[in-house]
Write a protein that holds these residues in place. Structure first.
Motif, PDB file in Angstrom:
ATOM      1  N   GLU A  12      86.326  -1.387 -83.163  1.00  0.00           N
ATOM      2  CA  GLU A  12      85.764  -1.848 -82.091  1.00  0.00           C
ATOM      3  C   GLU A  12      85.562  -3.515 -81.991  1.00  0.00           C
ATOM      4  OE1 GLU A  12      83.121   0.612 -79.108  1.00  0.00           O
ATOM      5  OE2 GLU A  12      82.355   0.412 -81.324  1.00  0.00           O
ATOM      6  N   GLU A  13      84.570  -3.487 -82.456  1.00  0.00           N
ATOM      7  CA  GLU A  13      84.387  -5.351 -83.438  1.00  0.00           C
ATOM      8  C   GLU A  13      84.851  -6.187 -84.056  1.00  0.00           C
ATOM      9  OE1 GLU A  13      82.551  -4.371 -87.197  1.00  0.00           O
ATOM     10  OE2 GLU A  13      80.571  -4.031 -86.375  1.00  0.00           O
ATOM     11  N   ALA A  14      85.975  -5.534 -83.635  1.00  0.00           N
ATOM     12  CA  ALA A  14      87.978  -6.950 -83.938  1.00  0.00           C
ATOM     13  C   ALA A  14      87.712  -7.329 -82.381  1.00  0.00           C
ATOM     14  CB  ALA A  14      88.633  -6.754 -84.368  1.00  0.00           C
ATOM     15  N   ILE A  15      87.579  -6.199 -82.197  1.00  0.00           N
ATOM     16  CA  ILE A  15      88.504  -6.243 -80.005  1.00  0.00           C
ATOM     17  C   ILE A  15      87.071  -7.223 -79.196  1.00  0.00           C
ATOM     18  CG2 ILE A  15      89.023  -5.290 -78.062  1.00  0.00           C
ATOM     19  CD1 ILE A  15      90.101  -3.428 -79.925  1.00  0.00           C
ATOM     20  N   LEU A  16      86.135  -6.920 -79.714  1.00  0.00           N
ATOM     21  CA  LEU A  16      85.109  -7.739 -78.979  1.00  0.00           C
ATOM     22  C   LEU A  16      84.927  -8.864 -79.127  1.00  0.00           C
ATOM     23  CD1 LEU A  16      82.206  -5.231 -78.817  1.00  0.00           C
ATOM     24  CD2 LEU A  16      83.819  -5.272 -77.134  1.00  0.00           C
ATOM     25  N   ALA A  17      85.017  -9.348 -80.435  1.00  0.00           N
ATOM     26  CA  ALA A  17      84.955 -11.095 -80.973  1.00  0.00           C
ATOM     27  C   ALA A  17      86.105 -11.491 -80.538  1.00  0.00           C
ATOM     28  CB  ALA A  17      85.138 -10.605 -82.889  1.00  0.00           C
ATOM     29  N   ALA A  18      87.455 -10.978 -80.807  1.00  0.00           N
ATOM     30  CA  ALA A  18      88.041 -11.520 -80.487  1.00  0.00           C
ATOM     31  C   ALA A  18      88.287 -11.665 -78.864  1.00  0.00           C
ATOM     32  CB  ALA A  18      90.058 -10.609 -80.407  1.00  0.00           C
ATOM     33  N   GLY A  19      88.121 -11.177 -78.237  1.00  0.00           N
ATOM     34  CA  GLY A  19      87.419 -11.165 -76.349  1.00  0.00           C
ATOM     35  C   GLY A  19      86.718 -12.437 -76.807  1.00  0.00           C
ATOM     36  N   LEU A  20      85.540 -11.931 -77.007  1.00  0.00           N
ATOM     37  CA  LEU A  20      84.563 -13.355 -77.143  1.00  0.00           C
ATOM     38  C   LEU A  20      85.257 -15.341 -77.591  1.00  0.00           C
ATOM     39  CD1 LEU A  20      81.347 -11.961 -77.487  1.00  0.00           C
ATOM     40  CD2 LEU A  20      81.866 -12.687 -75.874  1.00  0.00           C
ATOM     41  N   MET A  21      86.130 -15.023 -78.749  1.00  0.00           N
ATOM     42  CA  MET A  21      86.261 -15.899 -79.617  1.00  0.00           C
ATOM     43  C   MET A  21      87.912 -16.322 -77.977  1.00  0.00           C
ATOM     44  SD  MET A  21      84.727 -17.241 -81.669  1.00  0.00           S
ATOM     45  CE  MET A  21      85.704 -18.105 -81.880  1.00  0.00           C
ATOM     46  N   GLY A  22      88.776 -15.698 -78.170  1.00  0.00           N
ATOM     47  CA  GLY A  22      89.694 -15.855 -76.464  1.00  0.00           C
ATOM     48  C   GLY A  22      88.969 -16.728 -75.372  1.00  0.00           C
ATOM     49  N   SER A  23      87.740 -15.602 -75.259  1.00  0.00           N
ATOM     50  CA  SER A  23      87.008 -16.499 -74.015  1.00  0.00           C
ATOM     51  C   SER A  23      87.019 -17.745 -73.951  1.00  0.00           C
ATOM     52  CB  SER A  23      86.364 -15.974 -73.197  1.00  0.00           C
ATOM     53  OG  SER A  23      85.467 -15.374 -74.087  1.00  0.00           O
ATOM     54  N   LEU A  24      86.168 -17.790 -75.278  1.00  0.00           N
ATOM     55  CA  LEU A  24      85.925 -19.307 -75.514  1.00  0.00           C
ATOM     56  C   LEU A  24      86.603 -20.356 -75.780  1.00  0.00           C
ATOM     57  CD1 LEU A  24      83.059 -20.996 -76.684  1.00  0.00           C
ATOM     58  CD2 LEU A  24      83.223 -20.742 -78.962  1.00  0.00           C
ATOM     59  N   LEU A  25      87.533 -20.257 -76.411  1.00  0.00           N
ATOM     60  CA  LEU A  25      88.581 -21.352 -76.692  1.00  0.00           C
ATOM     61  C   LEU A  25      89.392 -21.078 -75.204  1.00  0.00           C
ATOM     62  CD1 LEU A  25      90.360 -22.377 -78.869  1.00  0.00           C
ATOM     63  CD2 LEU A  25      91.846 -20.258 -78.900  1.00  0.00           C
ATOM     64  N   VAL A  26      90.258 -20.180 -74.638  1.00  0.00           N
ATOM     65  CA  VAL A  26      90.670 -20.823 -73.382  1.00  0.00           C
ATOM     66  C   VAL A  26      90.064 -21.675 -72.297  1.00  0.00           C
ATOM     67  CG1 VAL A  26      91.597 -20.408 -71.381  1.00  0.00           C
ATOM     68  CG2 VAL A  26      92.320 -18.886 -73.475  1.00  0.00           C
ATOM     69  N   MET A  27      88.489 -21.541 -72.398  1.00  0.00           N
ATOM     70  CA  MET A  27      87.236 -22.605 -71.879  1.00  0.00           C
ATOM     71  C   MET A  27      87.475 -23.677 -72.910  1.00  0.00           C
ATOM     72  SD  MET A  27      85.808 -22.745 -68.939  1.00  0.00           S
ATOM     73  CE  MET A  27      85.185 -20.839 -68.398  1.00  0.00           C
ATOM     74  N   PHE A  28      86.759 -24.221 -73.451  1.00  0.00           N
ATOM     75  CA  PHE A  28      87.556 -25.659 -74.079  1.00  0.00           C
ATOM     76  C   PHE A  28      88.530 -26.018 -73.955  1.00  0.00           C
ATOM     77  CE2 PHE A  28      87.667 -27.550 -78.271  1.00  0.00           C
ATOM     78  CZ  PHE A  28      86.452 -28.516 -78.396  1.00  0.00           C
TER      79      PHE A  28
END
Length: 154
Positions: A12-28
């Motif tokens: 769960e932690e890995a999925i949530l972290a990947a989702g947040l980091m993925g959205s941050l990376l795509v937006m940046f």
């Protein structure tokens, strides 16, 4: 059982972290590329759906960490046994409510599968976007049930 819960929490932690980091990376990346008059046409849609997925999958994680917002004005004035009973009752109601929302989310997904509606930029079937509803609420129901069990044990 505790080992399974630990593995589940780590996933769960890995999925949530990947989702947040993925959205941050795509937006940046999209902001940087727009400086050069280049940009991804699909970035806003990806970020929106990633955040929606992280939000609904985060329901069960917040239950596990006891991080949901609680109105506990009355509960704070109860003795310890009364607090435990009141919080167990809240967990029980939350299991029922989460199970109901799981069913309603499932019905929504099935309804969306009947249509061939797709997202604007990614051209994903909309039922994939809505699939997070039954998954998130089902995980939440499991977590609330576990919390209810623990409160009954004391």
């Amino acid at each position: 059982m505790k080992r399974i819960q630990a593995i589940f929490t780590r996933a769960e932690e890995a999925i949530l972290a990947a989702g947040l980091m993925g959205s941050l990376l795509v937006m940046f990346l999209n902001v940087v590329l727009r400086k050069f008059n280049i940009g991804f046409t699909w970035s806003e849609e990806v970020v929106r759906y990633l955040i929606v997925w992280v939000t609904f999958l985060g329901i069960s994680y917040c239950i596990k960490k006891d991080a949901h917002i609680v109105i506990d004005l009355l509960v704070n004035y109860l003795p310890d046994r009364g607090k435990r009973t009141a919080l167990a009752f809240v967990d029980f109601i939350s299991v029922i409510f989460s199970a109901l929302l799981t069913y309603m989310g499932y019905s929504l997904v099935v309804g969306q599968m009947m249509f061939s509606q797709k997202t604007a930029a990614l051209q994903l079937p909309f039922y994939l976007v809505y699939l997070v509803l039954p998954i998130g609420f089902a995980w939440g129901a499991v977590r609330f049930a576990d919390s209810f069990r623990k409160r009954l044990k004391g």
